[in-house]
Design an enzyme around this catalytic site. Sequence first.
Site: not given
Length: 430
Positions: A280, A394, A352, A355, A265
């Site tokens: 990130r 994570r 988070e 999701s 990303r």
Amino acid sequence: MLDLAFVRDNLPLIEREMRQRGLDPSDVIGRFGELDARRRKAITEAENLKAKRNRASEQIAQLKKSKQDATTLIEETKSLREQIQEHEKAAEQLDAELRGLLVGIPNVPHPSVPVGSTAEDNQEIRRWGEPPKFDFAPKPHWELGEALGILDLERAAKLAGARFAVYWDLGAKLERALANFMLDLHTREHGYTEVLPPYMVNAESMYGTGQLPKFEADLFKVPQGDKSLYLIPTAEVPVTNLYRNEVLETARLPISLTAYTPCFRSEAGSYGKDVRGIIRQHQFQKVELVKFARPDQSYDELEKLTHDAETVLQKLGLHYRVVVLCTGDMGFSSAKTYDIEVWLPGQQLFREISSCSNFEAYQARRANIRYKPEGKGKTEFVHTLNGSGLAIGRTWVAIVENYQQADGSVVVPEALRPYLGVDRITTKKS
């Protein structure tokens, strides 16, 4: 995307739902109404002219039968044919413009989704476990990883720039152990079928799951002659598109697939956020869960998928909470999303880690994934769902921060010890 007829018949609903997502619907709704009216007018004009041409053709036949001159009518039918073609071409162009507008309209949130504008309006559903108690000040993972010699951000920057990581020794093995642990759990206990997809996909695949055209700035693009391939931002893209342009057997539904892949990303617009550590990244690894379900079973499957992702954290003994996202914080393609947030004591916050979303028919309509309901003659679109099961980086962070000890070592959760081969990570400089 949404169904064209549904949008046409529910413009006030679409406008309200877009506003609840924090979007300005005025341009889309106004243009949609205008284009749709012009398209309908063009179609009506073409149909009227066809009827006129048919009547003229009958008259020509009668004139020829009675050996009368039909030249004028023949010329008129030629003119009518040209006019019909012009109106049909205009209708096709307007239809293409309408469909171009459709890809810019987000999914309609499920009625159970709370209305809100930011993450502050998300609603907590449940919590599991308790945060660990320390008799010392817990450190963040970037300090622990560097001290243990298992995380190297400086050398990663030398290799590729910011937002990349190098893992050493037990740091690298912990990533691999987590991937194997998650895949074994989902395939052996939860009934998913493992698949290993390509890490680059074509534009059609990105369009099918909604990354294109709206989110192209977030993607890494690889030119290939006159076309391009894209590095996948998540395994959701290739795995969902496995069935693009296919009709699935109803008896096979629901289909549950899991995949371990790297994810890429660009994080466009996120600079300044989460600059410390590996929260990130431009490249990270993830185990993804993807489901294809009948519309009447998809929300039950969303609950199951979310539970499957939660089970990973439970077996690792990590404290977490589940929140349902509000309309303004939910993804563009999603009808309902649960975020699973793990507790990070080194940062004193929930973060988070998964999701879990039901996209209903939004992706399936773009990717043309259908099934044939029993007793019905026509096919219908399946519902697609996905969620992280989990984001490995994570989870790595959560283990290092939650299981840190006063001497700087990290205890390995029992569930991972057979995969890692040790019960503690201790200092070892690279």
